[in-house]
Design a protein around this motif. Structure first.
Motif, mmCIF file in Angstrom:
data_model
loop_
_atom_site.group_PDB
_atom_site.id
_atom_site.type_symbol
_atom_site.label_atom_id
_atom_site.label_comp_id
_atom_site.label_asym_id
_atom_site.label_seq_id
_atom_site.Cartn_x
_atom_site.Cartn_y
_atom_site.Cartn_z
ATOM 1 N N THR A 139 0.831 -1.200 0.000
ATOM 2 C CA THR A 139 0.000 0.000 0.000
ATOM 3 C C THR A 139 0.868 1.253 0.000
ATOM 4 O OG1 THR A 139 -1.828 -1.098 1.136
ATOM 5 C CG2 THR A 139 -1.724 1.297 1.332
ATOM 6 N N LEU A 140 1.920 1.245 0.811
ATOM 7 C CA LEU A 140 2.814 2.395 0.892
ATOM 8 C C LEU A 140 3.634 2.576 -0.378
ATOM 9 C CD1 LEU A 140 3.966 1.772 4.556
ATOM 10 C CD2 LEU A 140 2.584 3.703 3.794
ATOM 11 N N GLY A 180 12.519 -11.725 17.188
ATOM 12 C CA GLY A 180 12.312 -11.014 15.931
ATOM 13 C C GLY A 180 11.606 -9.704 16.216
ATOM 14 N N THR A 181 11.534 -8.842 15.229
ATOM 15 C CA THR A 181 11.021 -7.489 15.492
ATOM 16 C C THR A 181 9.507 -7.386 15.384
ATOM 17 O OG1 THR A 181 11.126 -6.695 13.206
ATOM 18 C CG2 THR A 181 13.142 -6.526 14.537
ATOM 19 N N GLY A 182 8.834 -8.380 14.850
ATOM 20 C CA GLY A 182 7.386 -8.306 14.758
ATOM 21 C C GLY A 182 6.883 -7.209 13.839
ATOM 22 N N GLY A 183 7.615 -6.947 12.739
ATOM 23 C CA GLY A 183 7.136 -5.999 11.735
ATOM 24 C C GLY A 183 7.549 -4.565 11.936
ATOM 25 N N VAL A 184 8.589 -4.301 12.729
ATOM 26 C CA VAL A 184 9.035 -2.921 12.931
ATOM 27 C C VAL A 184 9.496 -2.307 11.614
ATOM 28 C CG1 VAL A 184 10.936 -1.556 13.900
ATOM 29 C CG2 VAL A 184 9.602 -3.059 15.374
ATOM 30 N N CYS A 185 9.133 -1.051 11.412
ATOM 31 C CA CYS A 185 9.639 -0.328 10.247
ATOM 32 C C CYS A 185 9.759 1.148 10.554
ATOM 33 C CB CYS A 185 8.751 -0.550 9.029
ATOM 34 S SG CYS A 185 7.167 0.286 9.089
ATOM 35 N N TYR A 186 10.596 1.827 9.764
ATOM 36 C CA TYR A 186 10.712 3.279 9.793
ATOM 37 C C TYR A 186 9.936 3.822 8.599
ATOM 38 C CZ TYR A 186 15.423 2.309 11.986
ATOM 39 O OH TYR A 186 16.485 1.865 12.722
ATOM 40 N N LEU A 187 9.160 4.872 8.832
ATOM 41 C CA LEU A 187 8.476 5.569 7.750
ATOM 42 C C LEU A 187 8.878 7.037 7.770
ATOM 43 C CD1 LEU A 187 4.867 4.068 8.014
ATOM 44 C CD2 LEU A 187 6.670 3.454 6.392
ATOM 45 N N TYR A 188 9.461 7.511 6.677
ATOM 46 C CA TYR A 188 9.842 8.911 6.528
ATOM 47 C C TYR A 188 9.037 9.502 5.367
ATOM 48 C CZ TYR A 188 14.105 7.215 8.926
ATOM 49 O OH TYR A 188 14.998 6.630 9.785
ATOM 50 N N PHE A 189 8.514 10.715 5.552
ATOM 51 C CA PHE A 189 7.704 11.335 4.521
ATOM 52 C C PHE A 189 7.649 12.838 4.766
ATOM 53 C CE2 PHE A 189 5.267 9.478 7.957
ATOM 54 C CZ PHE A 189 4.495 10.526 8.436
ATOM 55 N N PRO A 190 7.452 13.635 3.720
ATOM 56 C CA PRO A 190 7.414 15.092 3.884
ATOM 57 C C PRO A 190 6.069 15.566 4.421
ATOM 58 C CG PRO A 190 7.149 14.532 1.582
ATOM 59 C CD PRO A 190 7.412 13.240 2.302
ATOM 60 N N THR A 191 6.029 16.820 4.843
ATOM 61 C CA THR A 191 4.775 17.375 5.339
ATOM 62 C C THR A 191 3.772 17.573 4.210
ATOM 63 O OG1 THR A 191 5.670 19.625 5.120
ATOM 64 C CG2 THR A 191 5.885 18.553 7.268
ATOM 65 N N ARG A 192 4.267 17.820 3.003
ATOM 66 C CA ARG A 192 3.384 18.016 1.849
ATOM 67 C C ARG A 192 3.291 16.698 1.082
ATOM 68 N NH1 ARG A 192 2.579 23.512 1.440
ATOM 69 N NH2 ARG A 192 4.177 24.809 2.462
ATOM 70 N N ALA A 243 -2.639 6.361 2.023
ATOM 71 C CA ALA A 243 -1.826 5.161 2.259
ATOM 72 C C ALA A 243 -1.304 5.132 3.689
ATOM 73 C CB ALA A 243 -0.675 5.097 1.257
ATOM 74 N N LEU A 244 -0.817 6.258 4.175
ATOM 75 C CA LEU A 244 -0.333 6.325 5.560
ATOM 76 C C LEU A 244 -1.463 6.075 6.547
ATOM 77 C CD1 LEU A 244 2.071 9.354 5.164
ATOM 78 C CD2 LEU A 244 2.768 7.046 5.834
ATOM 79 N N GLU A 245 -2.600 6.689 6.300
ATOM 80 C CA GLU A 245 -3.740 6.473 7.184
ATOM 81 C C GLU A 245 -4.181 5.019 7.180
ATOM 82 O OE1 GLU A 245 -6.400 9.309 5.535
ATOM 83 O OE2 GLU A 245 -5.558 11.015 6.657
#
Length: 462
Positions: free
Chosen positions: A351-352, A434-446, A454-456
């Motif tokens: 989705t992302l 294990g991490t159980g699905g950990v992730c980093y998400l980076y995205f701009p304000t605009r 997608a984020l929601e």
């Protein structure tokens, strides 16, 4: 604190390890009777599966106004935040990593109580802030257990964007006999007991040099609570909306930095997390200036990776793999945001990616569990940039011999399992985490409308 293995110990023992892995040893994630489901676990109406993750954020002017400020005020402007209005007083801080004692003015902001939709075994805080020279911030969490008792105020991080005032640091040896802080993660000590974190507050303390009119401004603050079941295997998802879709993400190898700046987690061999972070920061069109990179040896390739390692380094953990520190570093770039969360399946990752948002995932595996990797690891960060037509993962793997070799294709089923599981068998036959699905998400304000949606859809407030 109980006698448990630290992140640092994990990185130097056991199977063949990619040095610098960002995987901590944690308490068991949840009761082994909890159900596992490939259904996205965020919205209350998401199928019949039990929600596993609750990601909550304070972000808007109204959010900051509804908190309890002492010496702080909501900051105006197109990007709302909280900053110092009138200091409460001064505080003498002795930096444990330099031995230097300095006096700071301070003010505080405390969030309203957030009741977790998912009574949780773990919680990870994230924050985004402008922290100029001469300032720093402390982030704390205090929660209520399911037995109606409260935790102490736990320090989740002491953050400075630079390293000239204080050394950014996590804080060890925090426990009350029911829960503990493992570098960057609140964890219930004995999840099988049924004890859970049911609500929490976050407290910011903002510091600046006495007499200064400059101060830190925090734009985004939140925490991800989760109750991920103990599992060696996870249900397989089917290829979906991102099949055949690949994002053009810069490729950087951590390996070419081997031996460079060993004061930051033994040099490039340990820089999977900041290397992955830099790839996505630059995907969004941001990068350090020439002035920012002036300290780096001009003979080194990709100096921005050295920069990312230095400014994500956690002086207590002695590594660059502190998850929230990486997100906070990403948010130091113009109009950027960063959060740490957990996803429920590769369908969520698709989705992302389909919306143009790459992600950084944390996983651990034996060499035999991920074809084509050529190594095993107790914890390693990679960047998911796309999916083949058959739904396999296209990943920028920083544990590659050169920038040109960073792009890899990994089998979907293998990847999904090593990323989402919470238990694994190590080479010596013992059980690891294990991490159980950990992730980093980076995205701009605009963002585009599709990116916001997608984020929601994966539980993140843009």
């Amino acid at each position: 604190m109980t006698d448990s293995v630290s992140r640092r110990t994990v990185l130097t023992t056991g199977l063949a390890v990619v040095a610098g892995s960002a995987l901590p040893v944690r308490a068991a994630a949840a009761s082994p009777t909890s159900p596992a489901s490939p259904t996205s676990p965020f919205a209350p109406g998401a199928g019949k599966a039990k929600p596993l993750v609750d990601d909550h954020t304070w972000l808007s002017h109204a959010d900051w106004a509804h908190g309890h400020g002492e010496g702080t005020r909501p900051a105006s402007g197109h990007r709302a935040g909280v900053t110092i209005k009138r200091p409460l007083g001064t505080f003498d801080y002795k930096d444990p990593h330099t031995g230097k004692t300095s006096t700071w003015e301070y003010a505080t902001w405390t969030s309203p109580t957030h009741k977790l939709r998912v009574p949780s075994t773990e919680a990870i805080a994230s924050w985004n802030a402008d922290v100029p020279a001469g300032t720093w911030i402390q982030i704390e969490l205090r929660g209520t257990y399911s037995d109606a008792t409260q935790t102490p105020w736990y320090v989740m991080g002491r953050w400075a964007a630079g390293d000239g005032d204080i050394r950014r640091t996590s804080v060890d040896d925090q426990t009350d006999g029911k829960s503990s802080i493992w570098t960057d993660t609140f964890s219930i000590d004995t999840p099988a007991s049924g004890l859970r974190l049911v609500s929490y507050r976050l407290r910011l303390t903002l510091y600046r040099k006495p007499g200064s009119h400059a101060g830190p401004t925090v734009w985004r603050l939140g925490a991800m609570g989760s109750d991920i079941p103990d599992r060696f295997e996870v249900p397989a998802s089917k290829p979906g909306v991102a099949s055949g879709h690949e994002l053009k993400v810069p490729r950087y190898s951590q390996s070419i930095h081997h031996g460079q700046y060993p004061e930051y987690d033994n040099g490039g061999e340990a820089w999977c997390s900041p290397t992955s972070s830099q790839m996505i920061i630059e995907y969004w069109g941001r990068k350090p200036t020439k002035k920012d990179l002036a300290w780096v040896n001009p003979d080194y390739a990709d100096p921005q990776v050295c920069h990312a390692a230095r400014f994500t380094y956690d002086y207590q953990y002695e590594g660059c793999g502190n998850w929230p520190f990486n997100a906070a570093y990403a948010a130091t770039y113009h109009e950027m945001q960063g959060v740490i969360t957990r996803l429920g399946s590769l369908s969520d990752a698709e989705t992302l990616v389909r919306a143009g948002i790459p992600l950084i995932t944390s996983q651990s595996f034996l060499e035999s569990e991920l074809d084509g990797a050529g190594y095993g690891t107790s914890g390693h960060l990679m960047t998911v940039i796309g999916f083949t037509k058959d739904g396999d993962i296209i990943a920028n793997d920083p544990a590659s011999p050169s920038d040109d070799a960073v792009r890899h294709v990994y089998k979907r089923r293998q990847w999904e399992n090593i990323w989402l599981r919470t238990k694994r068998k190590k080479a010596d036959g013992t059980t690891g985490s294990g991490t159980g699905g950990v992730c980093y998400l980076y995205f701009p304000t605009r963002l585009t409308h599709a990116q916001r949606r997608a984020l929601e859809a994966v539980g993140i407030r843009p």
